[in-house]
Design an enzyme around this catalytic site. Structure first.
Site, PDB file in Angstrom:
ATOM      1  N   SER A  22     119.461 111.282  54.582  1.00 29.65           N
ATOM      2  CA  SER A  22     118.706 110.319  55.394  1.00 29.65           C
ATOM      3  C   SER A  22     119.172 110.240  56.827  1.00 29.65           C
ATOM      4  O   SER A  22     118.509 109.585  57.646  1.00 29.65           O
ATOM      5  CB  SER A  22     118.776 108.922  54.755  1.00 29.65           C
ATOM      6  OG  SER A  22     117.961 108.852  53.591  1.00 29.65           O
ATOM      7  N   LYS A  45     116.663 110.989  59.588  1.00 28.92           N
ATOM      8  CA  LYS A  45     115.763 109.993  60.178  1.00 28.92           C
ATOM      9  C   LYS A  45     116.117 109.722  61.645  1.00 28.92           C
ATOM     10  O   LYS A  45     115.277 109.221  62.399  1.00 28.92           O
ATOM     11  CB  LYS A  45     115.807 108.691  59.360  1.00 28.92           C
ATOM     12  CG  LYS A  45     115.228 108.801  57.949  1.00 28.92           C
ATOM     13  CD  LYS A  45     115.249 107.459  57.239  1.00 28.92           C
ATOM     14  CE  LYS A  45     114.573 107.521  55.879  1.00 28.92           C
ATOM     15  NZ  LYS A  45     115.280 108.354  54.888  1.00 28.92           N
ATOM     16  N   SER A 101     116.221 102.498  55.574  1.00 33.62           N
ATOM     17  CA  SER A 101     116.113 103.909  55.160  1.00 33.62           C
ATOM     18  C   SER A 101     114.846 104.112  54.339  1.00 33.62           C
ATOM     19  O   SER A 101     114.864 104.680  53.248  1.00 33.62           O
ATOM     20  CB  SER A 101     117.346 104.333  54.352  1.00 33.62           C
ATOM     21  OG  SER A 101     117.405 105.740  54.245  1.00 33.62           O
TER      22      SER A 101
END
Length: 731
Positions: free
Chosen positions: A389, A392, A566
């Site tokens: 993640s 991102k 997230s």
């Protein structure tokens, strides 16, 4: 001599009282028929029957009118022929009886019996004190007989009128004419043999507040053959009460009703005028209040003067205002004088921590001073690693630099091809909420708002069919490198242009839906009041009229929400909008290409970057730790315009987001660590900023894509690295 033991109330005074308490009469003593014995003077210690105290009689022996009949028990009445009252002689009252179990004296007789015979004990009515029980109780003290009383003239009891006679006359009759019945007696004729009383002079009238009687409604006449209406209740304060007079007590006549009390007529008249007078008083009080307020307002204006005129203010001589200086900003800028950690000292601190077995062997890391760009620590920082993640961060930078941060995402409803059909056109906003406000996305648009606009446009026409148009996005619903269980799951869902509540099955739930578009259509049908309407996937007719439009929160806020929580679906939607803005297909491949291009356009080296999605969920994504540090530093030092939203979206260790339960700042300044987490199977990453104990801002990234420990142990090892950076002077 006849003995009357325990009997009182004889009609003659010729008897005598014996020592045993019995009253004895001579055998030849006459008994006057029809004359009741005078009531004896009660002895303080002698019990008195509460039932009967003697009845007054007339000259012919009959009971006086209105007087109560003497008590008579059932057995005595049955022994009397014809049920008549026993005896024509004196009415004798049994007052008390000796409470003993022995037989009564043989000479105890009842003179009220017709033949004068002795009445059996079972037929003699006995009066006992409350709680008396025959047998087994001590004998009470003997009662001393009273001295015989002289004959007294019987006084007839006052005649009490019947209940019906006490009903007062109607209200209208309460006020007698002043000429016929004056309020105060002016003349009085005494009866023969009665002295005329001396009437006092009427007192001077005292002004008092008269009670206004409640108006009594006129009773409705009863229907023919129906029951009589109940009597109208009258205020007892206005009802005249007859009072017995000396003459009425002598003759037995009903006393006359006294004249109406003074002021009763005026009270009745006031009752009729009450509503009008009350309204008049209310109006008068309101008028007085208005006048008082007007006078107060004029006085206030006169006293205070016109404050709008600056010349009206009185100057204060020698007034000196303090010099406050420049206000300190809430978020103060970083000090440029803060010491930079020594690279060697920093390496001595970090190397042992990065060697934790939980982090595995394939670890890469880098630490850079934000202000100068100096690399303070690096370990395989150029090697591509699985970002999870933390990818991102790249999507956020690409979105903020490609799409206007203040712009919004639109969701619309247009008219369908047939009557009763509406089309929900998805605008790539998964934050559209079925609750108001949204549970997961602050500032999100709502389905209820859409439905209200549609209903207003349709004018009440029913909706029978809802078509969901998700054609804004295309291509596969999942990306390469996603696992078969990733969508739907608690962290991901198929990527479509139409969804509600982040594709959650319920608002606030973590479980995502496998059919986000259909769920959105059903939510709209329910909000339109047509939960049974058919929901199908399709496209909107060309040139269809727009029925409703709602807007999401600004893109900058959406970026923050995607980073803090997230949120994979929100990140994928933002990546598709980057592709659309760059003229690329709104697919996973188009989004990956668009992000790479946007990062390169921001002046960052994309060597080693390989993306297959915009969320980092794909295990095929590769990003060097160096590139992640460059992105964070570019957002921190202001070299990339409009990238500040990236920093505000980073979770704060120990406070919010995915770092809420992790203490990454250790002994350093609270809130010193702000970083994006990344977690996949055997992958744990952390990238962001840290403020040292000396106040120096650093950018860092640690990628452990070969983690060997459990999730908790790996996260603890990463938190130790961040805490060391926050608490390190390292000089």
């Amino acid at each position: 001599m006849r003995s009357l033991e325990g009997v009182r109330g004889i009609s003659s005074g010729s008897g005598s009282a014996s020592e045993d308490g019995a009253v004895r009469l001579p055998d030849d003593a006459p008994v006057t028929p029809g004359v009741a014995a005078p009531p004896p003077v009660p002895d303080d210690d002698a019990p008195v029957s509460p039932d009967y105290h003697g009845a007054p009689t007339t000259s012919d022996g009959a009971p006086a009118a209105g007087s109560p009949a003497p008590p008579q028990d059932a057995e005595a009445q049955a022994a009397t022929p014809g049920g008549a009252a026993p005896g024509a002689g004196a009415q004798l009252r049994i007052e008390e009886e000796r409470q003993v179990d022995e037989e009564p004296p043989a000479d105890a007789v009842d003179d009220s019996s017709p033949a004068g015979d002795t009445v059996p004990e079972s037929e003699v009515p006995v009066e006992r004190e409350p709680g008396f029980v025959v047998g087994g109780e001590p004998e009470p003290e003997p009662v001393v007989a009273e001295e015989p009383e002289p004959d007294l003239e019987p006084v007839p009891a006052p005649v009490v009128p019947a209940e019906s006679e006490l009903v007062p006359p109607p209200v209208a009759d309460l006020e007698p004419p002043a000429a016929e019945e004056p309020a105060w007696p002016v003349s009085w004729a005494p009866e023969p043999g009665v002295d005329a009383p001396v009437w006092p002079q009427p007192p001077a009238p005292v002004p008092t507040t008269e009670l206004t009687p409640r108006p009594v409604p006129t009773p409705r006449p009863a229907a023919a053959g129906g029951p009589e209406p109940p009597p109208v209740p009258v205020d007892s304060r206005l009802a005249p009460v007859p009072r017995p007079t000396r003459a009425s007590r002598r003759t037995g006549a009903t006393p006359a009703v006294p004249p109406a009390r003074r002021g009763a007529g005026r009270a009745a008249a006031a009752s009729a005028e009450r509503p009008g007078r009350r309204r008049g008083r209310v109006l008068l009080a309101a008028l007085v209040a208005v006048v008082v307020l007007a006078v107060a307002a004029v006085a206030a204006i006169t006293f205070l003067g016109d404050r709008s005129d600056p010349t009206a203010a009185e100057p204060v001589p020698d007034a000196v205002l303090p010099d406050l200086g420049e206000p300190t900003p809430v978020l103060a800028a970083l000090s440029t004088a803060a010491l930079v950690p020594d690279p060697a000292a920093l390496a001595a601190v970090l190397t042992p921590l990065l060697s934790d077995p939980a982090l595995g062997a394939g670890l890469s890391a880098q630490v850079v001073d934000v202000a100068t760009g100096e690399v303070l620590f690096a370990q395989d920082a150029r090697d591509p690693s699985t970002p999870a993640s933390t990818a991102k961060l790249l999507t956020a930078l690409a979105t903020l630099t490609t799409v206007d941060p203040a712009s919004t995402l639109s969701t619309t409803v247009v008219a369908g091809a047939t009557p009763g059909e509406v089309v929900l056109v998805g605008g790539g906003d998964p934050t559209l909420s079925t609750t108001a406000p949204s549970v997961a996305y602050p500032g999100a648009a709502t389905v209820d708002d859409l439905a209200a606009q549609v209903q207003a446009q349709l004018g009440g026409a029913p909706v029978t069919r809802v078509v969901v148009d998700s054609s804004l996005f295309s291509g596969p619903l999942t990306a390469p490198g996603w696992g078969p269980d990733d969508a739907p799951s608690t962290y991901a869902a198929p990527v479509t242009a139409t969804a509600v509540d982040g594709a959650r099955v319920d608002p606030g739930s973590s479980q995502r839906s496998g059919a986000p578009g259909a769920d959105a259509g059903q939510a709209l049908a329910t909000a339109l009041g047509a939960p049974d309407a058919a929901v199908v996937l399709g496209t909107a007719p060309a040139g269809a009229a727009t029925l409703a439009t709602v807007e999401s929160a600004p893109v900058e806020r959406l970026v923050e929400q995607a980073l803090t929580a997230s949120d994979n679906l929100l990140a994928e939607s933002l990546a598709r909008h980057v592709a659309i803005a760059r003229g690329l297909p709104a697919t996973f491949a188009g989004a990956a290409q668009a992000i790479t291009s946007a990062v390169a356009d921001a002046g960052l080296d994309t060597t080693g970057l390989t993306l297959f999605d915009g969320s980092g969920l794909s295990q095929q994504d590769l990003v060097p730790a160096r590139l992640l540090v460059d992105v964070v530093r570019a957002a921190s030092d202001g070299t990339v315009p409009d990238a500040a939203g990236l920093l505000s979206g980073l979770p704060v260790a120990g406070y919010d987001g995915t770092l809420a339960e992790r203490e990454g700042d250790g002994d350093g300044i609270p809130g010193a660590v702000r970083a994006k987490t990344g977690t996949l199977l055997a992958v744990n990453d952390l990238a962001g900023t840290v403020l040292t104990a000396d106040g120096r801002l650093l950018a860092f990234a640690v990628l452990a894509d070969g983690a060997a420990g459990s999730l908790s142990t790996t996260e603890t090892a990463l938190d130790d690295v961040a805490a060391a950076l926050a608490g390190c002077g390292c000089r």
